[in-house]
Write a protein that holds these residues in place. Structure first.
Motif, PDB file in Angstrom:
ATOM      1  N   GLY A   1       0.807  -1.215   0.000  1.00  0.00           N
ATOM      2  CA  GLY A   1       0.000   0.000   0.000  1.00  0.00           C
ATOM      3  C   GLY A   1       0.836   1.258   0.000  1.00  0.00           C
ATOM      4  N   THR A   2       1.952   1.193   0.686  1.00  0.00           N
ATOM      5  CA  THR A   2       2.808   2.375   0.801  1.00  0.00           C
ATOM      6  C   THR A   2       4.146   2.104   0.136  1.00  0.00           C
ATOM      7  N   SER A   3       4.626   3.084  -0.627  1.00  0.00           N
ATOM      8  CA  SER A   3       5.903   2.898  -1.318  1.00  0.00           C
ATOM      9  C   SER A   3       7.019   3.605  -0.554  1.00  0.00           C
ATOM     10  N   PRO A   4       8.226   3.037  -0.585  1.00  0.00           N
ATOM     11  CA  PRO A   4       9.376   3.711   0.029  1.00  0.00           C
ATOM     12  C   PRO A   4       9.623   5.065  -0.635  1.00  0.00           C
ATOM     13  N   ASP A   5      10.239   5.991   0.091  1.00  0.00           N
ATOM     14  CA  ASP A   5      10.522   7.331  -0.442  1.00  0.00           C
ATOM     15  C   ASP A   5      11.272   7.254  -1.762  1.00  0.00           C
ATOM     16  N   GLY A   6      10.863   8.070  -2.690  1.00  0.00           N
ATOM     17  CA  GLY A   6      11.607   8.224  -3.935  1.00  0.00           C
ATOM     18  C   GLY A   6      11.230   7.235  -5.020  1.00  0.00           C
ATOM     19  N   VAL A   7      10.474   6.191  -4.664  1.00  0.00           N
ATOM     20  CA  VAL A   7      10.088   5.206  -5.674  1.00  0.00           C
ATOM     21  C   VAL A   7       8.818   5.693  -6.386  1.00  0.00           C
ATOM     22  N   SER A   8       8.877   5.798  -7.689  1.00  0.00           N
ATOM     23  CA  SER A   8       7.765   6.366  -8.455  1.00  0.00           C
ATOM     24  C   SER A   8       6.553   5.445  -8.438  1.00  0.00           C
ATOM     25  N   ARG A   9       5.392   6.063  -8.333  1.00  0.00           N
ATOM     26  CA  ARG A   9       4.161   5.284  -8.321  1.00  0.00           C
ATOM     27  C   ARG A   9       3.076   6.078  -9.043  1.00  0.00           C
ATOM     28  N   ARG A  10       2.320   5.376  -9.888  1.00  0.00           N
ATOM     29  CA  ARG A  10       1.270   6.030 -10.653  1.00  0.00           C
ATOM     30  C   ARG A  10      -0.094   5.931  -9.964  1.00  0.00           C
ATOM     31  N   THR A  11      -0.218   4.943  -9.062  1.00  0.00           N
ATOM     32  CA  THR A  11      -1.520   4.700  -8.415  1.00  0.00           C
ATOM     33  C   THR A  11      -1.933   5.895  -7.560  1.00  0.00           C
ATOM     34  N   ARG A  12      -3.148   6.393  -7.785  1.00  0.00           N
ATOM     35  CA  ARG A  12      -3.622   7.520  -6.985  1.00  0.00           C
ATOM     36  C   ARG A  12      -4.975   7.263  -6.334  1.00  0.00           C
ATOM     37  N   GLU A  13      -5.590   6.140  -6.642  1.00  0.00           N
ATOM     38  CA  GLU A  13      -6.885   5.831  -6.038  1.00  0.00           C
ATOM     39  C   GLU A  13      -7.014   4.319  -5.852  1.00  0.00           C
TER      40      GLU A  13
END
Lengths: 247, 176
Positions: free
Chosen positions: A149-161
């Motif tokens: 559910g949560t990504s480490p700092d700096g790792v790009s993620r497109r999911t917003r919902e």
């Protein structure tokens, strides 16, 4: 079921999930995904005639030759909505698709599904679903994190919902607090019932909405147009015949 | 590709990474210090073994469609392909399957019904009873050891294996 239409669990979830399918967007599901496939086809009939639909492994709804082609398509940001089923879902938006029981001595170890750990980052809108709303499925901490559910700092993620749809309620993942919250409760169920059957704190504040009612038109369209189309196009024909009732 | 690793989207925060620290790392994007990315170590098997439809004397093979066998063959040092039939020449225009040129293949083995207990689409179905037996046996080391002894170590040849599992009529039709 409690809606008066005598819905199967599959019909109920498919109708609720069909409301997430939008016009001019690309919605997709993986293999062995009868409920999302049904939801997408119903969504196209009901509200999104121009929806692009991808049903992996189907004859008519998959333009991909291999799984790799599909995954790379998703990684490039070409999908808008993806459906994920899970064994366990927790408060922090993690899901488990791999291990039933202890993570080191599992009772059941599920095969495949490694693409979802990537898709959970690559696709802007994720709808998760579970065919039961129980404390064994909605847990404080999943036994195995197949999708984070949560990504480490700096790792790009497109999911917003991220939303979760169950036979009892709809949950929303709060993108600010990174906590799963109760969004709405389906007709025929109470907030207390949802709380009782959820293994984590749902962050309830104030009044909780009732999920918009299942309509006669949704049920009728599902049981006529969508059912016969699925059988004719060989898109989960056996499941459509058995799990979608006659009109 | 011959590269040591590849960058991939996603997976950060999962137990897939946690459990396999030697295969996955999160590193800084060398082109953008603000970003970090998951990288996966290259997998280069010493030997790949997979089943195909046809093979010829030069080592060209035709495998069933929709798989990733070509990628596997390209990544591996040695490639052994078992095939349903040996033909004079495998044609890369043959639409029954996908062509893998001999340059990626070390050896071709004639093994009709070689996919058993799984199936080959269009030729024979998976043998569900035997698959269930395999799944059950895989529950513990002890039962799986017994399974391996019965179906692998104590079997002298592919033909003996086929006799042991008792061919069903539709399988025998293909075997002839």
């Amino acid at each position: 079921m409690t809606t008066g239409f005598d819905l199967t669990i599959e019909e109920h979830l498919a109708i609720l999930m069909s409301r997430e399918v939008n016009d001019w967007e690309t919605s997709a599901c993986g293999a062995l995904s009868f409920i999302p496939a049904t939801a997408m086809l119903l969504g196209r009939e009901m509200r999104a005639p121009n929806a692009e639909i991808i049903i992996l492994g189907s004859r008519d709804y998959s333009p991909f030759v291999t799984g790799k082609d599909f995954h790379f398509h998703a990684q490039r940001g070409q999908l808008d909505l993806f459906f994920i089923s899970a064994i366990e879902i927790d408060q922090h938006g993690n899901f488990n698709l791999h291990v039933i029981g202890d993570r080191d001595e599992p009772d059941v170890l599920m095969p495949g599904q490694y693409g979802t750990g990537m898709l959970y980052y690559a696709v802007p809108r994720i709808v998760m679903f579970r065919t039961e709303h129980t404390r064994r499925s909605f847990v404080d901490q999943v036994n195995y994190v197949s999708g984070a559910g949560t990504s480490p700092d700096g790792v790009s993620r497109r999911t917003r919902e991220v939303k979760v749809i169950t036979p009892m309620a709809k949950l929303n993942f709060n993108q600010e607090s990174r906590i799963m919250e109760l969004g709405s409760v389906h007709e025929g169920f109470s907030v207390d019932q949802v709380v009782e059957n959820t293994g984590f704190n749902l962050g309830i504040q104030g009044e909780i909405d009732t999920t918009p009612q299942i309509t006669e038109e949704e049920v009728h369209t599902l049981r006529t147009v969508v059912k016969s189309h699925m059988i004719d196009s060989e898109t989960y024909p056996n499941e459509a015949a058995n799990l979608i009732r006659e009109p | 590709m011959g590269v040591p690793f590849t960058s991939t989207l996603g997976y950060a925060g999962t137990d897939i990474l946690e459990r396999r620290p030697d295969d996955f790392k999160i590193i800084e994007n060398p082109f953008d210090s603000q970003e970090r990315t998951v990288v996966a170590k290259a997998m280069n098997p010493d030997v790949a073994i997979f089943h195909g439809l046809k093979g010829d004397r030069l080592g060209n093979v035709l495998v069933q469609k929709h798989g990733e066998e070509l990628l596997l063959a390209q990544a591996s040092r040695r490639v052994i392909v078992t095939v349903e039939e040996i033909v004079n020449s495998v044609d890369f225009e043959d639409s029954d399957g996908w062509f893998i040129p001999a340059i990626h293949v070390s050896a071709v083995v004639h093994a009709p019904l070689g996919a058993h207990p799984t199936g080959v689409p269009g030729l024979y179905d998976a043998d569900e009873d035997r698959i269930n037996e395999y799944v059950k046996a895989s529950g513990t080391d002890e039962s799986f050891g017994k399974y391996l002894n019965r179906y692998v170590f104590e079997v002298g040849s592919h033909q003996q294996y086929l006799e042991l599992v008792g061919l069903r009529p539709e399988l025998e039709a293909v075997a002839r």
